[in-house]
Write a protein that holds these residues in place. Sequence first.
Motif, PDB file in Angstrom:
ATOM      1  N   LEU A 186       1.247  -1.298   0.318  1.00 51.45           N
ATOM      2  CA  LEU A 186      -0.143   0.225  -0.404  1.00 51.45           C
ATOM      3  C   LEU A 186       1.357   1.582   0.256  1.00 51.45           C
ATOM      4  O   LEU A 186       0.234   2.066  -0.247  1.00 51.45           O
ATOM      5  CB  LEU A 186      -1.289  -0.103   1.227  1.00 51.45           C
ATOM      6  CG  LEU A 186      -1.457  -0.989   1.450  1.00 51.45           C
ATOM      7  CD1 LEU A 186      -2.351  -0.846   2.896  1.00 51.45           C
ATOM      8  CD2 LEU A 186      -2.500  -0.832   0.485  1.00 51.45           C
ATOM      9  N   SER A 187       2.434   1.169   0.021  1.00 47.13           N
ATOM     10  CA  SER A 187       3.163   2.014   0.557  1.00 47.13           C
ATOM     11  C   SER A 187       3.835   2.272  -0.432  1.00 47.13           C
ATOM     12  O   SER A 187       4.080   3.876  -0.759  1.00 47.13           O
ATOM     13  CB  SER A 187       4.089   1.799   1.509  1.00 47.13           C
ATOM     14  OG  SER A 187       4.529   0.519   0.723  1.00 47.13           O
ATOM     15  N   ILE A 235      -6.075   5.759  -1.377  1.00 46.96           N
ATOM     16  CA  ILE A 235      -5.201   4.425  -0.950  1.00 46.96           C
ATOM     17  C   ILE A 235      -5.146   5.453   0.892  1.00 46.96           C
ATOM     18  O   ILE A 235      -5.216   4.569   1.812  1.00 46.96           O
ATOM     19  CB  ILE A 235      -3.907   3.956  -0.541  1.00 46.96           C
ATOM     20  CG1 ILE A 235      -4.453   2.984  -2.019  1.00 46.96           C
ATOM     21  CG2 ILE A 235      -3.647   3.066   0.416  1.00 46.96           C
ATOM     22  CD1 ILE A 235      -2.566   2.764  -2.507  1.00 46.96           C
ATOM     23  N   HIS A 236      -5.070   6.590   1.027  1.00 48.23           N
ATOM     24  CA  HIS A 236      -4.728   7.550   2.199  1.00 48.23           C
ATOM     25  C   HIS A 236      -5.783   7.834   2.634  1.00 48.23           C
ATOM     26  O   HIS A 236      -6.000   7.635   3.684  1.00 48.23           O
ATOM     27  CB  HIS A 236      -3.919   8.646   1.467  1.00 48.23           C
ATOM     28  CG  HIS A 236      -4.316   9.692   2.552  1.00 48.23           C
ATOM     29  ND1 HIS A 236      -3.621   9.765   3.749  1.00 48.23           N
ATOM     30  CD2 HIS A 236      -5.558  10.977   2.961  1.00 48.23           C
ATOM     31  CE1 HIS A 236      -4.370  11.136   4.756  1.00 48.23           C
ATOM     32  NE2 HIS A 236      -4.490  11.342   4.824  1.00 48.23           N
ATOM     33  N   TYR A 266      -8.717   6.011   2.589  1.00 49.54           N
ATOM     34  CA  TYR A 266      -9.493   4.976   3.621  1.00 49.54           C
ATOM     35  C   TYR A 266      -8.378   4.061   4.344  1.00 49.54           C
ATOM     36  O   TYR A 266      -9.111   3.566   5.346  1.00 49.54           O
ATOM     37  CB  TYR A 266      -9.176   3.182   2.215  1.00 49.54           C
ATOM     38  CG  TYR A 266     -10.957   3.694   1.185  1.00 49.54           C
ATOM     39  CD1 TYR A 266     -11.680   3.437   1.818  1.00 49.54           C
ATOM     40  CD2 TYR A 266     -10.224   3.655  -0.196  1.00 49.54           C
ATOM     41  CE1 TYR A 266     -13.630   3.935   0.567  1.00 49.54           C
ATOM     42  CE2 TYR A 266     -11.800   4.344  -0.909  1.00 49.54           C
ATOM     43  CZ  TYR A 266     -12.734   3.770  -0.618  1.00 49.54           C
ATOM     44  OH  TYR A 266     -14.047   4.632  -1.105  1.00 49.54           O
ATOM     45  N   THR A 267      -7.307   4.571   4.534  1.00 49.77           N
ATOM     46  CA  THR A 267      -6.548   4.400   5.555  1.00 49.77           C
ATOM     47  C   THR A 267      -6.974   4.970   6.208  1.00 49.77           C
ATOM     48  O   THR A 267      -6.761   4.606   7.856  1.00 49.77           O
ATOM     49  CB  THR A 267      -5.048   4.332   5.113  1.00 49.77           C
ATOM     50  OG1 THR A 267      -4.626   3.692   4.435  1.00 49.77           O
ATOM     51  CG2 THR A 267      -4.367   3.985   6.399  1.00 49.77           C
ATOM     52  N   GLU A 268      -7.060   6.329   6.473  1.00 46.26           N
ATOM     53  CA  GLU A 268      -7.720   7.565   7.596  1.00 46.26           C
ATOM     54  C   GLU A 268     -10.001   6.842   8.273  1.00 46.26           C
ATOM     55  O   GLU A 268      -9.758   6.806   9.058  1.00 46.26           O
ATOM     56  CB  GLU A 268      -7.818   8.709   6.900  1.00 46.26           C
ATOM     57  CG  GLU A 268      -6.719   9.275   7.005  1.00 46.26           C
ATOM     58  CD  GLU A 268      -5.826   9.861   7.512  1.00 46.26           C
ATOM     59  OE1 GLU A 268      -6.535   9.514   8.658  1.00 46.26           O
ATOM     60  OE2 GLU A 268      -4.719   8.960   8.230  1.00 46.26           O
ATOM     61  N   LYS A 298      -8.754   3.532  10.662  1.00 46.09           N
ATOM     62  CA  LYS A 298      -8.058   4.143  11.448  1.00 46.09           C
ATOM     63  C   LYS A 298      -9.584   4.681  12.071  1.00 46.09           C
ATOM     64  O   LYS A 298     -10.079   4.718  13.396  1.00 46.09           O
ATOM     65  CB  LYS A 298      -7.222   5.770  11.815  1.00 46.09           C
ATOM     66  CG  LYS A 298      -6.349   5.277  11.253  1.00 46.09           C
ATOM     67  CD  LYS A 298      -5.437   6.641  11.016  1.00 46.09           C
ATOM     68  CE  LYS A 298      -3.855   6.330  10.224  1.00 46.09           C
ATOM     69  NZ  LYS A 298      -3.141   6.921   9.802  1.00 46.09           N
ATOM     70  N   ARG A 340      -9.814  -0.826   0.253  1.00 44.46           N
ATOM     71  CA  ARG A 340      -8.633  -0.277  -0.503  1.00 44.46           C
ATOM     72  C   ARG A 340      -7.221  -1.001  -1.286  1.00 44.46           C
ATOM     73  O   ARG A 340      -6.741  -0.333  -1.661  1.00 44.46           O
ATOM     74  CB  ARG A 340      -7.749  -0.322   1.121  1.00 44.46           C
ATOM     75  CG  ARG A 340      -6.334   0.636   1.435  1.00 44.46           C
ATOM     76  CD  ARG A 340      -5.832   1.028   2.683  1.00 44.46           C
ATOM     77  NE  ARG A 340      -6.004  -0.646   2.994  1.00 44.46           N
ATOM     78  CZ  ARG A 340      -5.279  -0.337   4.514  1.00 44.46           C
ATOM     79  NH1 ARG A 340      -4.827   0.543   5.054  1.00 44.46           N
ATOM     80  NH2 ARG A 340      -4.913  -1.678   5.281  1.00 44.46           N
TER      81      ARG A 340
END
Length: 314
Positions: free
Chosen positions: A102-103, A237-238, A240-242, A245, A281
Motif C-alpha cells: 500500500l505504500s 488509499i490514504h 481509506y486508511t483514515e 483509523k 483499499r
Amino acid sequence: MSHETSHLLKPAAADLAGVNTWIWSGAGGVRFASTASLGEKTPSQDENPKKTEDESSTGGNKGIASYWGVEPNKITKEDGTEWKWNCFRPWETYKADLTIDLSKHHVPTTFLDRLAYWTVKSLRWPTDLFFQRRYGCRAMMLETVAAVPGMVGGMLLHFKSLRRFEQSGGWIKALLEEAENERMHLMTFMEVAKPKWYERALVITVQGVFFNAYFLGYLISPKFAHRMVGYLEEEAIHSYTEFLKELDKGNIDNVPAPAIAIDYWRLPADATLRDVVMVVRADEAHHRDVNHFASDIHYQGRELKEAPAPVGYH
C-alpha cells in the motif's frame, strides 16, 4: 493476484430438461457452480401462445422474454440458494489480495508527472473541507469520480481499435474492468452512507466536469491521464486508511457488511464494514499500479497494445 486471470467456463453436466450446470474454474480451482437455462421452448410457451401475447402487451417480464426469445439465466450459489444479484454474476466475483504493498508511490520526475501530482493534491483540499470526517459519504463521492477514467480510457481505446483495425492488447477490457470494479465500490457504499440531496447534486456536477476534463486530457496526453489516475488512487488509499483509523477508534460504527459486498468479494457471512474498507483499499492499490504502469508504457514511447494488459488485476 486477487482475480484469477486464466479462467474457463465449461459445462459439467446436462439433464433432459435442457439445464446445464456450469462450473467456473481457473487458477484457484472451482469457484462457483450455477444452473443456467438454455433458453429452449417450454410446453407452456407452445401450448398457450395467447397468454404470452397478452403478457407481452401488458409489459410482463416473462412475456417480453418469451416474445423475443431472450430467456434470463437462473443462477444458484454453491449452497443451492438463488443468486440474487443481476448487476454482477458469480464468475465476476473474487477474493481481494490484501497483501499488496500500500505504500508504493511514484515520485514525480517530469513536468507532466508534477502537473498530475499537484492536480490531484489540489482536488483533495475542497474534498477535505466538504466531507471532513464523514468517510462514508467521502467514499461515495470518491467512487463516482474513480469510476470515470477506466470507462473513458476503455472507450477511447475501443474506438481507436476500430479506426485502426488493430487489437488493444487487452487494455480495453482491463480499463473497463477497472471502471466496473469502481462502480461496485459505489454500489457497496450506497448501502452504508445514504447521500443527502445536495450530495447527489454535487455528484452530478463533479461527474459532468470531471468526465469532460478527463476525456479531453486523455485525448491530449494519455501518459498524463494515466499518471493522474495513479496519483488519484494513491489518495484513495490514504482516504481509506483514515477511514479504517476512525473505525478502529470507534468514531464510526463497524456495522455488518452489506450483502452485496459479501457476495462480490466473497467475504465471510459475518464480515463487517471494516472488512469492506480493507478490500476496497486493496482494489485501489491495484488500480494505482495499473495506471502508473500504463503511463510508464507511454513514457517509453510505446502504445499500450505493445504490453500485455493486466486483465483481472484488481
